[in-house]
Design a protein around this motif. Structure first.
Motif, PDB file in Angstrom:
ATOM      1  N   ILE A  92       0.930  -1.197   0.004  1.00  0.00           N
ATOM      2  CA  ILE A  92       0.091  -0.043   0.013  1.00  0.00           C
ATOM      3  C   ILE A  92       0.750   1.204   0.009  1.00  0.00           C
ATOM      4  O   ILE A  92       0.292   2.417  -0.011  1.00  0.00           O
ATOM      5  N   PRO A  94       2.633   2.883  -1.985  1.00  0.00           N
ATOM      6  CA  PRO A  94       2.334   3.612  -3.197  1.00  0.00           C
ATOM      7  C   PRO A  94       0.990   4.743  -3.096  1.00  0.00           C
ATOM      8  O   PRO A  94       0.935   5.778  -3.596  1.00  0.00           O
ATOM      9  N   LEU A  95       0.213   3.752  -2.542  1.00  0.00           N
ATOM     10  CA  LEU A  95      -0.934   4.731  -2.238  1.00  0.00           C
ATOM     11  C   LEU A  95      -0.787   5.705  -1.128  1.00  0.00           C
ATOM     12  O   LEU A  95      -1.580   6.769  -1.327  1.00  0.00           O
ATOM     13  N   LEU A  96      -0.110   5.731  -0.362  1.00  0.00           N
ATOM     14  CA  LEU A  96       0.180   6.502   0.654  1.00  0.00           C
ATOM     15  C   LEU A  96       1.053   7.783   0.368  1.00  0.00           C
ATOM     16  O   LEU A  96       0.648   8.848   0.675  1.00  0.00           O
ATOM     17  N   HIS A  99       0.594  11.162  -1.617  1.00  0.00           N
ATOM     18  CA  HIS A  99       0.397  12.287  -1.031  1.00  0.00           C
ATOM     19  C   HIS A  99       1.650  13.321  -0.835  1.00  0.00           C
ATOM     20  O   HIS A  99       2.659  12.819  -0.260  1.00  0.00           O
TER      21      HIS A  99
ATOM     22  N   VAL B  26      -2.079  -1.184  -8.018  1.00  0.00           N
ATOM     23  CA  VAL B  26      -1.841  -0.469  -7.013  1.00  0.00           C
ATOM     24  C   VAL B  26      -1.246   0.809  -7.684  1.00  0.00           C
ATOM     25  O   VAL B  26      -1.849   1.887  -7.408  1.00  0.00           O
ATOM     26  N   ASN B  27      -0.337   0.546  -8.772  1.00  0.00           N
ATOM     27  CA  ASN B  27       0.072   1.854  -9.405  1.00  0.00           C
ATOM     28  C   ASN B  27      -1.246   2.648 -10.172  1.00  0.00           C
ATOM     29  O   ASN B  27      -1.279   3.666 -10.213  1.00  0.00           O
ATOM     30  N   VAL B  29      -4.065   2.783  -9.490  1.00  0.00           N
ATOM     31  CA  VAL B  29      -5.009   3.171  -8.552  1.00  0.00           C
ATOM     32  C   VAL B  29      -4.262   4.756  -8.055  1.00  0.00           C
ATOM     33  O   VAL B  29      -4.864   5.602  -7.879  1.00  0.00           O
ATOM     34  N   SER B  30      -2.919   4.528  -7.456  1.00  0.00           N
ATOM     35  CA  SER B  30      -2.213   5.466  -7.092  1.00  0.00           C
ATOM     36  C   SER B  30      -1.884   6.817  -8.002  1.00  0.00           C
ATOM     37  O   SER B  30      -2.052   7.783  -7.704  1.00  0.00           O
ATOM     38  N   ILE B  67      -6.593  -5.748   1.822  1.00  0.00           N
ATOM     39  CA  ILE B  67      -6.288  -4.233   1.903  1.00  0.00           C
ATOM     40  C   ILE B  67      -7.270  -3.436   1.665  1.00  0.00           C
ATOM     41  O   ILE B  67      -7.189  -2.202   2.041  1.00  0.00           O
ATOM     42  N   MET B  83      -9.690   2.981  -0.343  1.00  0.00           N
ATOM     43  CA  MET B  83      -9.099   2.018   0.763  1.00  0.00           C
ATOM     44  C   MET B  83      -9.586   2.256   2.091  1.00  0.00           C
ATOM     45  O   MET B  83      -9.483   3.462   2.468  1.00  0.00           O
ATOM     46  N   PHE B 170      -2.284  15.290   6.817  1.00  0.00           N
ATOM     47  CA  PHE B 170      -2.969  13.897   6.277  1.00  0.00           C
ATOM     48  C   PHE B 170      -2.595  12.870   7.198  1.00  0.00           C
ATOM     49  O   PHE B 170      -3.308  12.117   7.262  1.00  0.00           O
ATOM     50  N   LYS B 174      -4.992  10.255   8.846  1.00  0.00           N
ATOM     51  CA  LYS B 174      -5.025   8.719   8.787  1.00  0.00           C
ATOM     52  C   LYS B 174      -4.745   8.024  10.064  1.00  0.00           C
ATOM     53  O   LYS B 174      -5.292   6.894  10.442  1.00  0.00           O
TER      54      LYS B 174
END
Lengths: 241, 241
Positions: A92, A94-96, A99, B26-27, B29-30, B67, B83, B170, B174
């Motif tokens: 995960i 890359p998702l975080l 930002h 993941v890529n 999505v990001s 996830i 997510m 951020f 989270k």
DNA sequence: CCTATATAACTGGTATTACCAGTTGACAGA
DNA sequence: TCTGTCAACTGGTAATACCAGTTATATAGG
């Protein structure tokens, strides 16, 4: 469509097979029946034990692998290990990190956690409690002499880990672990942790030493102050490297 | 055994197929190519697209499900979603909550996060920024009148969420999400969040109102002080319910 | 024409079987 | 004793089939 008031039935939860297997594993681990290092039966054996097919077993093992609870060696077998979030975070990350400023905010959170840990230190620090910190300190000194930046970074982390460990707060420890892991998975992470300039490393080393000395003389307030300025300096180093 | 110094080769990393698939998802999505709500091709289609077998695709989807990145409807299809850590936490929750006092420490961490968020509030708070907080407040008031404890608990969380949202950090957001999710998965979680006594709920409501009023008049220091005592009271309510 | 029902074509869940590649350990030969 | 080979594992992947749901379409009834 039937109204829920006319039919006071509750939906029958249909869980998937792999979830049942997963649940059994997690329960066995949390109750201590299964311990890190234990070898897990082969997929074929598990399939027979659970009376399910091998793919179902594999899906459960896949999840256990992602949450970092088992280590799978192709050709070898699967072994339980101390849970680590690394595999999960590497997915995960890359998702975080999409930002902006996330890494800087991570450092700020670390500051928050460590300063709180410093508040929670026991009234009197015994010699024994300081052992891990002293070990990290000597590691760092050795790394500095040998100019081993990699080892220096590791010792640096170990020092801060040791500090939070003394606070005896389970969640602060876990949070720090999370922060450290996240940092390792950041884009710049690998490099930024390792200091480039030798004089910076030496400065950090001195600050760590000062914090340790303050703790050794049981001056917690002084130690906390030193820690605060130390963390601030680390953040500055990160902002303008 | 060959020494690493005599053979300066590095091990050949062999990644599994599902990891490649996972990485692509993941890529995508990001980078925003895939967005929440998008429908994912069927397993059979994906297998053809990636030129792999269906089990491999399924293993990747299984991880995406854990996830909390996709929602799989048997018979329907798989849909991307924002997510959420729920599914993952529900797996590892037994491992975390086997620790004594974990829930209490969670509350303490929340205190740390929210107090920091209160520090980071912007200098001047516009009317617009306070909208989510005011909404949560009115929800809470309504829930109190109707004696709907469930809705009251939700509004309570929404209030604190709104507060941290204003901090524009951020990672604090989270972290609060993580804490809330963890609490929901705790053994007592479901019940303890819901207050039993009506007068307690009323008291909390008043404190929320006071915090909001202080923020509305731009008195951040006062708001922070009120928040501190509020959180302390919540903790006390938790300790002796 | 419109609606309701039945049918067909999907979907994911699971099982079965098979084969490959890698590890491991025992055993036989040097 | 050392070494190489081989057999019996392991997990990784593939292919296939069937079931139980959903969804869309077509068809029969009104």
């Amino acid at each position: 469509m039937m109204n829920s008031k006319t039919a006071p039935f509750k939906p029958v939860a249909t869980r998937k097979i792999y979830q049942y297997i997963l649940e059994q594993f997690v329960n066995l681990v949390s109750t201590g029946v299964l311990k890190p290092g234990d070898k897990i039966p082969s997929e074929r054996e598990l399939a027979e034990i659970f009376s399910v097919s091998r793919p179902s077993v594999r899906e459960a093992l896949r999840v256990l692998e992602i949450i970092g609870l088992i280590d799978i060696q192709p050709g070898g077998g699967a072994y339980l290990k101390e849970m680590e979030l690394g595999p999960f975070l590497s997915v995960i990350a890359p998702l975080l990190f999409s930002h902006e400023n996330f890494e800087l905010e991570l450092l700020e959170l670390r500051e928050l956690v460590e300063m709180r840990a410093a508040e929670l230190l026991p009234q009197t620090l015994t010699e024994e409690m300081l052992v891990p910190m002293r070990a990290a300190l000597s590691d760092m000194r050795k790394a500095l002499e040998e100019n081993d930046k990699e080892a220096g970074a590791l010792a640096d982390i170990a020092f801060h880990r040791a500090l939070v460990l003394m606070s005896d707060s389970f969640i602060l420890q876990k949070t720090l672990e999370l922060i450290v892991s996240l940092f390792e998975h950041s884009v710049r992470g690998g490099r930024s942790v390792v200091l480039e300039r030798h004089e910076d490393a030496e400065q950090l080393m001195k600050e760590h030493q000062a914090i340790y000395d303050a703790l050794l003389s049981n001056d917690r307030e002084k130690a906390r102050g030193l820690l605060g300025s130390h963390l601030q300096m680390v953040r500055n180093l990160y902002i303008c490297p």
